[in-house]
Design a protein around this motif. Structure first.
Motif, PDB file in Angstrom:
ATOM      1  N   THR A   4     -20.121  -7.787  -7.146  1.00 29.30           N
ATOM      2  CA  THR A   4     -20.166  -7.040  -6.129  1.00 29.30           C
ATOM      3  C   THR A   4     -19.448  -5.675  -6.836  1.00 29.30           C
ATOM      4  N   GLN A   5     -19.891  -4.579  -6.527  1.00 28.92           N
ATOM      5  CA  GLN A   5     -19.678  -3.458  -7.062  1.00 28.92           C
ATOM      6  C   GLN A   5     -18.701  -2.676  -5.936  1.00 28.92           C
ATOM      7  N   LEU A   6     -17.501  -2.283  -6.330  1.00 31.65           N
ATOM      8  CA  LEU A   6     -16.285  -1.780  -5.454  1.00 31.65           C
ATOM      9  C   LEU A   6     -16.016  -0.472  -5.784  1.00 31.65           C
ATOM     10  N   VAL A   7     -16.188   0.496  -4.734  1.00 37.75           N
ATOM     11  CA  VAL A   7     -15.791   1.899  -4.791  1.00 37.75           C
ATOM     12  C   VAL A   7     -14.662   2.054  -3.838  1.00 37.75           C
ATOM     13  N   LEU A   8     -13.447   2.750  -4.547  1.00 38.69           N
ATOM     14  CA  LEU A   8     -12.607   2.836  -3.999  1.00 38.69           C
ATOM     15  C   LEU A   8     -12.253   4.501  -3.586  1.00 38.69           C
ATOM     16  N   VAL A   9     -11.946   4.903  -2.461  1.00 35.63           N
ATOM     17  CA  VAL A   9     -12.168   6.417  -2.319  1.00 35.63           C
ATOM     18  C   VAL A   9     -10.734   6.759  -1.621  1.00 35.63           C
ATOM     19  N   GLY A  10     -10.153   7.709  -1.749  1.00 34.03           N
ATOM     20  CA  GLY A  10      -8.943   8.015  -1.264  1.00 34.03           C
ATOM     21  C   GLY A  10      -8.379   9.428  -1.910  1.00 34.03           C
ATOM     22  N   ASP A  11      -7.297   9.643  -1.326  1.00 34.89           N
ATOM     23  CA  ASP A  11      -6.572  10.886  -1.710  1.00 34.89           C
ATOM     24  C   ASP A  11      -5.095  10.421  -2.538  1.00 34.89           C
ATOM     25  N   LYS A  12      -5.321  10.515  -3.826  1.00 38.81           N
ATOM     26  CA  LYS A  12      -4.284  10.131  -4.490  1.00 38.81           C
ATOM     27  C   LYS A  12      -2.588  10.932  -4.035  1.00 38.81           C
ATOM     28  N   ASP A  13      -2.878  11.850  -3.614  1.00 34.96           N
ATOM     29  CA  ASP A  13      -1.693  12.895  -3.110  1.00 34.96           C
ATOM     30  C   ASP A  13      -1.106  12.339  -1.778  1.00 34.96           C
ATOM     31  N   GLN A  14      -1.519  11.649  -0.941  1.00 35.34           N
ATOM     32  CA  GLN A  14      -1.095  10.841   0.197  1.00 35.34           C
ATOM     33  C   GLN A  14       0.001  10.147  -0.177  1.00 35.34           C
ATOM     34  N   LEU A  15       0.751   9.624   0.956  1.00 30.18           N
ATOM     35  CA  LEU A  15       1.975   8.713   0.790  1.00 30.18           C
ATOM     36  C   LEU A  15       1.392   7.387   0.445  1.00 30.18           C
ATOM     37  N   PRO A  16       2.196   6.569  -0.426  1.00 33.40           N
ATOM     38  CA  PRO A  16       1.794   5.152  -0.541  1.00 33.40           C
ATOM     39  C   PRO A  16       1.728   4.374   0.569  1.00 33.40           C
ATOM     40  N   SER A  17       1.148   3.228   0.508  1.00 30.71           N
ATOM     41  CA  SER A  17       0.957   2.279   1.646  1.00 30.71           C
ATOM     42  C   SER A  17       2.274   2.206   2.438  1.00 30.71           C
ATOM     43  N   VAL A  18       2.463   1.540   3.545  1.00 23.57           N
ATOM     44  CA  VAL A  18       3.482   1.232   4.328  1.00 23.57           C
ATOM     45  C   VAL A  18       3.853  -0.166   3.700  1.00 23.57           C
ATOM     46  N   GLY A  19       3.098  -0.897   3.501  1.00 24.47           N
ATOM     47  CA  GLY A  19       3.279  -2.336   2.914  1.00 24.47           C
ATOM     48  C   GLY A  19       3.663  -2.297   1.284  1.00 24.47           C
ATOM     49  N   ALA A  20       3.859  -3.340   0.679  1.00 26.03           N
ATOM     50  CA  ALA A  20       4.564  -3.459  -0.523  1.00 26.03           C
ATOM     51  C   ALA A  20       3.384  -3.243  -1.184  1.00 26.03           C
ATOM     52  N   GLY A  21       3.642  -2.563  -2.747  1.00 30.70           N
ATOM     53  CA  GLY A  21       2.579  -2.074  -3.506  1.00 30.70           C
ATOM     54  C   GLY A  21       2.407  -0.652  -3.604  1.00 30.70           C
ATOM     55  N   ASN A  22       1.551  -0.429  -4.730  1.00 31.68           N
ATOM     56  CA  ASN A  22       1.216   1.153  -5.099  1.00 31.68           C
ATOM     57  C   ASN A  22      -0.282   1.134  -5.708  1.00 31.68           C
ATOM     58  N   VAL A  23      -1.050   0.372  -4.877  1.00 33.35           N
ATOM     59  CA  VAL A  23      -2.386  -0.002  -5.184  1.00 33.35           C
ATOM     60  C   VAL A  23      -3.365   1.102  -6.024  1.00 33.35           C
ATOM     61  N   LEU A  24      -3.369   2.426  -5.339  1.00 30.89           N
ATOM     62  CA  LEU A  24      -4.267   3.293  -5.728  1.00 30.89           C
ATOM     63  C   LEU A  24      -3.528   4.171  -7.080  1.00 30.89           C
TER      64      LEU A  24
END
Length: 762
Positions: free
Chosen positions: A440-460
């Motif tokens: 499977t090909q996985l494409v992750l789209v987002g804004d790196k300057d947004q706040l990190p997730s509410v949950g644990a981790g810092n994925v992007l």
């Protein structure tokens, strides 16, 4: 006051939380009692503590705080109890026959000498055993629930505890109530500690030390997003929590024992000892290795998609920037890719172009987003079906796994495109990558300057920082109308520059207020009166985004003030009051926890389970008799809540900026307040401004805006994903681990049970 009597009639009972309306015969006087009871039946003797209250509609009632149950002690009471339908195999006729035979000793016979029941005509040995087992189970539950009531454990939580431990409940409560923290959702350290204290368990008990360590680690994940903590910080926090010394921790060998029990891991990282919950260690390692393995499947592909991009431009009458064309080419060729950029940089155009090319290649593509709002927006902008990650995985509320699609049952897609990926925490990313089939090909789209997730981790951020996964950053700003300032001001804020706030644009305004009282009045007036009138929109289209929960202009107080104006009390609007808020028919609310088991119905035919952090809806029904509340969420799901479950909801006339991630609102009002520099950053303001589609209004002082814009500090999260991505990127390591990965992938879907993950990388 205390009442004693016999249960004459049960008018209503909610089996989920124990809420009961019953008629109690107290020395010949019938009294209506309401409250949470253990499992009760007609004929049982009860002792109730509480007080009388006057109900506008139902008259005088006895409001029950605690309820104790005793065996019925009269023939009439025993007959009523046995014939209530509570005990399998006994109806009215059989109940009468049993009591005629054994009289007031009937219940003792059932409990201590059940074989004697065969003396009653029609009762076989098998039926006698069934009666005994059912009776015994009910008594055990009742006794356990009553025991827990003494320690202020609510009935519904007591039932949940009993259903976890069954006949071992009392033993566990008395020997180690801290075990509840590990095994029962809804029991935290503070609750267990109070129970232990009442039980007389020593404050220096190893059980208490273990629970304290796990509590501190879990709190670090839940509150700050960290997946590991420095050992020295952990020891300090545990000592403060438990009021003990480091020597106490070491002398009990607590950390080593937790390591031996596979609950935590301790290792050296960058020259310092760190401690991590095994669950999060496994989760981040699996995500890192899986992303790398997926990437190798498509490595060295070099498809030329120039003609396909040209065709897309011709059909859509647009000209794509070289930056955008590079992003499309990257996504088509890589197994895993990241496309990041701020507002107006063309992320939606790229997704549409990718969709067209992937489909022309015969691939099955699925669009996903972390929240319902983000999924809806993605669907509207692309014209294709998009769903939340949770809905795509399908919550498995009947089985043992969290989701229907998992490591044993893969998603049937060739390409998965995830938008707003900055919101995705490491736990959700874990469930997603485990459900993707190899290739499977996985494409992750987002804004790196947004706040990190509410949950644990810092994925992007971790994926980008690792340098292992290919990233294309979009910098050319496309979407900008002449009189529009939302996008340009967002980029100015992101560059640590003051936004243009001269009130000459059509979509970006500033109202200067220096005092909190004036700010509050302005925000409330703008929300319910001025902007609805000026824009000719419903106030439901206007969202207040506040930096903090507390304070005069914090979310909690804003919601009270806005509720009073937008949805004031009325005799036509039933409402429920809890210790935290009043929930009224028509109120806007938001789910603040992930509840994978909460069931919903949509369009009177589609059913499912799962309501998630950030889901927004409106209360469309309140049942005052049963305290049941129905919420209609934005995607059309109807969800019912009992009163005890209302803690999962908050009013959402105002929400925190963190909770707004992935959402888009017509109009956003932002009170720019003074506060701690670690909280009020340019990333926070940038995130809030980029939530608006039609208009932004800042209320506050220019000085506070300037402070936020210039404050580019970010709170660093302690996470391991970046390390695991780098560690697993070695070609030889990947080759060796391919086979192991397939074997390990067959293990439990829960990372707590994923012990085999340690084989990877050895």
């Amino acid at each position: 006051m205390t009442l004693k009597g016999i249960v004459e009639e049960i008018i209503f009972r909610n089996t989920d939380n124990g809420y009961t309306v019953a008629v109690i015969d107290c020395n010949g006087e019938n009294i209506t009692a309401v409250g949470k009871f253990p499992q009760i039946s007609q004929g049982e003797c009860v002792e109730l503590d509480g007080s009388f209250i006057k109900h506008n509609r139902y008259g005088e009632q006895f409001n029950v705080k605690t309820a104790k149950i005793a065996k019925p002690n009269t023939k009439e009471g025993i007959i009523k109890y046995l014939s209530s339908g509570l005990i399998k195999g006994i109806g009215p006729v059989t109940a009468l026959s049993i009591v005629n035979k054994f009289g007031e000793a009937t219940l003792d016979v059932i409990e201590f000498n059940p074989q004697r029941l065969t003396e009653v005509r029609g009762i076989s040995e098998r039926k006698a055993n069934e009666i005994y087992e059912t009776f015994n189970e009910i008594r055990k539950m009742q006794n356990a629930v009553m025991l827990m009531q003494e320690y202020n454990i609510s009935t519904n939580l007591a039932v949940k505890i009993y259903n976890t431990y069954f006949d071992k409940t009392e033993t566990i409560l008395k020997e180690n109530p801290y075990k509840l923290c590990e095994d029962v959702d809804g029991i935290g350290f503070q609750t267990a500690d109070k129970i232990a204290n009442k039980m007389g368990i020593s404050p220096l008990s190893e059980f208490r030390f273990r629970a304290g360590v796990l509590h501190v680690l879990k709190t670090a994940c839940d509150k700050t997003g960290n997946t590991y903590v420095l050992k020295t910080n952990l020891e300090s926090d545990v000592c403060e929590l438990l009021k003990i010394s480091v020597d106490d921790i070491n002398s009990n060998n607590v950390l080593n024992n937790l390591v031996m029990d596979s609950l935590i891991k301790i290792f050296e990282l960058d020259g310092q000892e760190v401690v991590v919950l095994t669950k999060y260690y496994n989760t981040e390692k699996i995500v890192g290795y899986t992303l790398n393995l997926f990437n190798t499947v498509h490595r060295n592909k070099n498809l030329d998609v120039t003609d396909s991009i040209n065709l897309f431009e011709q059909v859509n009458h647009i000209t794509m920037h070289k930056n955008q064309r590079d992003a499309v080419t990257l996504a088509i060729n890589e197994g895993v890719s990241v496309i990041t950029g701020g507002p107006g940089t063309g992320k939606t155009t790229i997704v549409k172009c990718m969709l067209q090319i992937f489909k022309s290649m015969g691939k099955i593509v699925k669009l996903m987003a972390p929240t319902g709002r983000a999924a809806k927006r993605l669907s509207e902008s692309t014209g294709e079906d998009a769903s939340t990650i949770h809905r795509a995985l399908v919550v498995d509320f009947l089985g043992s796994d969290t989701f229907v699609y998992n490591q044993n049952n893969k998603l049937p897609f060739d390409v998965v495109i995830v938008d707003e990926v900055s919101m995705v925490d490491v736990q959700l990313m874990y469930y997603l990558v485990r459900a993707l089939k190899r290739g499977t090909q996985l494409v992750l789209v987002g804004d790196k300057d947004q706040l990190p997730s509410v949950g644990a981790g810092n994925v992007l951020a971790d994926i980008i920082a690792s340098g292992v996964i290919s990233v294309c950053e979009l910098t050319y700003v496309y979407r900008q109308d002449k009189d529009s300032l939302i996008i340009s001001n967002a980029h100015l804020i992101n560059d640590c520059k003051m936004p243009v706030i001269n009130n000459k644009s059509t979509d970006f305004f500033f109202e200067e207020k220096s005092e909190p009282e004036a700010m509050l009045k302005s925000v409330v007036d703008l929300t319910y009166l001025r902007l609805p009138k000026f824009l000719n929109v419903d106030s439901a289209k206007i969202q207040v985004l506040a930096p903090m929960k507390s304070g005069l202009c914090g979310v909690d107080n804003l919601n009270k003030q806005l509720q009073e104006k937008i949805n004031p009390p009325s005799l036509k609007k039933p409402e429920l009051e809890t210790e935290h808020a009043i929930y009224r028919l028509g109120d806007r609310v938001m789910q603040i926890t992930n509840n994978y088991e909460r069931e919903w119905i949509k369009d009177n035919r589609e059913q499912g389970a799962g309501v998630f952090n950030g889901d927004i809806g409106v209360i469309n029904h309140v049942e005052p008799n049963t305290f049941e509340t129905t919420v209609l969420f934005e995607d059309g799901r109807y969800v019912k809540y009992n009163k005890k479950d209302l803690g999962e909801l908050v009013l959402s006339y105002a929400i925190t900026i963190h909770k707004s991630q992935g959402s888009e609102f017509d109009v956003v009002i932002i009170p720019v307040v003074a506060g701690a520099p670690m909280l009020l950053t340019k990333n926070l303001l940038y995130t809030a401004v980029t939530r608006a589609k039609r208009m932004v209004v800042l209320v506050g002082s220019k000085q506070n805006i300037f402070r936020m814009v210039k404050n580019k500090s970010t709170i660093t999260r302690n996470t391991l994903l970046k390390n695991f991505l780098i560690e697993s990127a070695d070609e030889e390591s990947l080759k060796q681990n391919n086979k192991l990965f397939d074997e390990v992938n067959k293990s439990s879907n829960s990372p707590e049970n994923y012990v085999e993950v340690d084989k990877i990388g050895e």
